[in-house]
Design a protein around this motif. Structure first.
Motif, PDB file in Angstrom:
ATOM      1  N   LEU A  88      -6.802   4.873   1.931  1.00 31.17           N
ATOM      2  CA  LEU A  88      -7.879   3.896   1.904  1.00 31.17           C
ATOM      3  C   LEU A  88      -7.979   3.227   0.535  1.00 31.17           C
ATOM      4  O   LEU A  88      -8.199   2.012   0.439  1.00 31.17           O
ATOM      5  CB  LEU A  88      -9.202   4.567   2.266  1.00 31.17           C
ATOM      6  N   ASP A  89      -7.820   4.006  -0.507  1.00 31.52           N
ATOM      7  CA  ASP A  89      -7.843   3.455  -1.860  1.00 31.52           C
ATOM      8  C   ASP A  89      -6.708   2.456  -2.044  1.00 31.52           C
ATOM      9  O   ASP A  89      -6.907   1.367  -2.598  1.00 31.52           O
ATOM     10  CB  ASP A  89      -7.730   4.594  -2.884  1.00 31.52           C
ATOM     11  N   ALA A  90      -5.497   2.812  -1.568  1.00 32.96           N
ATOM     12  CA  ALA A  90      -4.349   1.913  -1.695  1.00 32.96           C
ATOM     13  C   ALA A  90      -4.557   0.632  -0.895  1.00 32.96           C
ATOM     14  O   ALA A  90      -4.221  -0.470  -1.355  1.00 32.96           O
ATOM     15  CB  ALA A  90      -3.086   2.634  -1.229  1.00 32.96           C
ATOM     16  N   LEU A  91      -5.123   0.748   0.307  1.00 32.10           N
ATOM     17  CA  LEU A  91      -5.393  -0.434   1.123  1.00 32.10           C
ATOM     18  C   LEU A  91      -6.437  -1.337   0.457  1.00 32.10           C
ATOM     19  O   LEU A  91      -6.306  -2.566   0.469  1.00 32.10           O
ATOM     20  CB  LEU A  91      -5.884  -0.016   2.510  1.00 32.10           C
ATOM     21  N   PHE A 124     -14.617   2.248   3.443  1.00 31.55           N
ATOM     22  CA  PHE A 124     -14.747   3.705   3.476  1.00 31.55           C
ATOM     23  C   PHE A 124     -15.783   4.146   4.510  1.00 31.55           C
ATOM     24  O   PHE A 124     -15.611   5.175   5.170  1.00 31.55           O
ATOM     25  CB  PHE A 124     -15.099   4.232   2.085  1.00 31.55           C
ATOM     26  N   GLN A 125     -16.838   3.371   4.669  1.00 41.58           N
ATOM     27  CA  GLN A 125     -17.843   3.720   5.674  1.00 41.58           C
ATOM     28  C   GLN A 125     -17.272   3.633   7.081  1.00 41.58           C
ATOM     29  O   GLN A 125     -17.519   4.507   7.927  1.00 41.58           O
ATOM     30  CB  GLN A 125     -19.058   2.800   5.532  1.00 41.58           C
ATOM     31  N   VAL A 148      -6.242  10.609  -5.975  1.00 43.40           N
ATOM     32  CA  VAL A 148      -6.193   9.147  -6.046  1.00 43.40           C
ATOM     33  C   VAL A 148      -5.800   8.694  -7.450  1.00 43.40           C
ATOM     34  O   VAL A 148      -4.925   7.838  -7.630  1.00 43.40           O
ATOM     35  CB  VAL A 148      -7.549   8.545  -5.630  1.00 43.40           C
ATOM     36  N   LEU A 149      -6.445   9.260  -8.471  1.00 43.40           N
ATOM     37  CA  LEU A 149      -6.140   8.865  -9.843  1.00 43.40           C
ATOM     38  C   LEU A 149      -4.692   9.175 -10.199  1.00 43.40           C
ATOM     39  O   LEU A 149      -3.971   8.323 -10.741  1.00 43.40           O
ATOM     40  CB  LEU A 149      -7.081   9.575 -10.815  1.00 43.40           C
ATOM     41  N   SER A 155       0.805  -1.223   0.000  1.00 44.12           N
ATOM     42  CA  SER A 155       0.000   0.000   0.000  1.00 44.12           C
ATOM     43  C   SER A 155       0.832   1.264   0.000  1.00 44.12           C
ATOM     44  O   SER A 155       0.279   2.366  -0.062  1.00 44.12           O
ATOM     45  CB  SER A 155      -0.926   0.017   1.234  1.00 44.12           C
ATOM     46  N   ALA A 156       2.160   1.111   0.095  1.00 41.06           N
ATOM     47  CA  ALA A 156       3.075   2.259   0.134  1.00 41.06           C
ATOM     48  C   ALA A 156       2.787   3.164   1.333  1.00 41.06           C
ATOM     49  O   ALA A 156       2.782   4.388   1.218  1.00 41.06           O
ATOM     50  CB  ALA A 156       3.023   3.048  -1.172  1.00 41.06           C
ATOM     51  N   VAL A 157       2.539   2.553   2.503  1.00 42.50           N
ATOM     52  CA  VAL A 157       2.369   3.315   3.745  1.00 42.50           C
ATOM     53  C   VAL A 157       3.354   2.775   4.770  1.00 42.50           C
ATOM     54  O   VAL A 157       3.902   1.677   4.616  1.00 42.50           O
ATOM     55  CB  VAL A 157       0.925   3.221   4.302  1.00 42.50           C
ATOM     56  N   GLY A 158       3.596   3.530   5.824  1.00 39.70           N
ATOM     57  CA  GLY A 158       4.531   3.113   6.851  1.00 39.70           C
ATOM     58  C   GLY A 158       4.009   1.927   7.653  1.00 39.70           C
ATOM     59  O   GLY A 158       2.813   1.827   7.918  1.00 39.70           O
TER      60      GLY A 158
END
Length: 294
Positions: free
Chosen positions: A85-88, A103-104, A212-213, A62-65
């Motif tokens: 959230l999109d990456a996850l 997302f909810q 995001v896009l 996801s490219a997050v820490g």
């Protein structure tokens, strides 16, 4: 006792947020544990004990820490952007219902186009159907495909088989083999589409859906090279050629019919320019009409 309880109890909104965070944490863990390393191109290794993916692997995909993702699974009170959230959602291979649930739980609005769009009215869908056999669709200024008729759905492969969140023309000409094979003059098309996107971006700076896009597109070297040219072009009608996988070579006139200036929505039509293309487009429409509905 009652007074003390009233003083120390968290307000309803805080309790609701805490419940959502714990639900989000549990949901992420459950989705992580169901995915095998092999499904995402990772080597399992002989000593692996974790069911599914490890936290650090999800973070990497996801490219997050790692620490930040760990805090998410620990239900800590942290802010989550729609880009993350999109990456996850992509890393965990969530389907449409699971993505909506994610997302909810995070209290965020999914910026990607859904299977149906409120801006696409029944009247517009009827127009798309009436235009057949001419391939036609409705796009926004990000190249998201919001609706399309049956002929357009088979113009460059099988659009029905592509998840709604991935139905973006710029993404598809860079990542989908069927689209790449169908588009004649692929390199020029990619360059002009990037220049058109940059022209549209000026009116949407900072919007989550655009972030995001662009985040997805900028991971693609071919797009990044064109994007860094900083070229800008406007919209115009033009002749385009496709190598359709079902009926062969098509030469069509691309026309944009603008539906509203605020969202940049437009109806895109591909009108055949010669008798051979008309005959092939009619055959394509017959094939698309006979195909089972996805």
């Amino acid at each position: 006792m009652t007074t003390m309880a009233r003083q120390t109890a968290a307000p309803p909104t805080a309790r609701g947020s805490e419940i959502r965070r714990h639900e989000l944490a549990a949901f992420l863990r459950s989705r992580r544990e169901r995915i095998t390393p092999e499904q995402v191109g990772l080597v399992r290794g002989a000593r692996r004990r974790t069911p599914g993916l490890r936290r650090e692997e999800v973070a990497q995909l996801s490219a997050v820490g790692v620490t930040w993702y760990t805090w998410l699974e620990q239900a800590r009170d942290i802010q989550v952007s729609v880009q993350v959230l999109d990456a996850l959602a992509r890393a965990l291979r969530l389907d449409a219902s699971e993505r909506t649930h994610l997302f909810q739980l995070a209290g965020a609005t999914d910026p990607t186009p859904a299977a149906s769009c409120p801006n696409v009215t029944p009247a517009l869908r009827a127009m798309l159907t009436r235009l057949e056999p001419i391939p036609a669709c409705i796009q926004n200024s990000r190249y998201d495909i919001l609706a399309y008729n049956r002929t357009y759905g088979r113009l460059m492969g099988d659009l029905d088989a592509i998840p709604p969140e991935d139905r973006n023309c710029l993404l598809l000409v860079h990542t989908d083999k069927d689209w790449q094979a169908a588009v004649v003059n692929l390199d020029e098309t990619r360059r002009l589409m990037a220049a058109r996107l940059r022209a549209s971006l000026a009116g949407h700076l900072g919007e989550p859906a655009w972030k995001v896009l662009l985040g997805r597109l900028e991971e693609i070297p071919e797009f990044r090279e064109n994007w860094e040219r900083y070229e800008v072009v406007g919209t115009r009608s033009k002749t385009k050629e496709f190598l359709n996988p079902y009926v062969g070579h098509l030469t069509v006139e691309h026309t944009d019919l603008w539906l509203g200036p605020r969202l940049g929505a437009r109806m895109v039509t591909y009108t055949p320019v010669d008798d051979d293309t008309w005959e092939r487009v009619e055959r394509l429409h017959a094939l698309a009409s006979a195909a089972p509905v996805s």
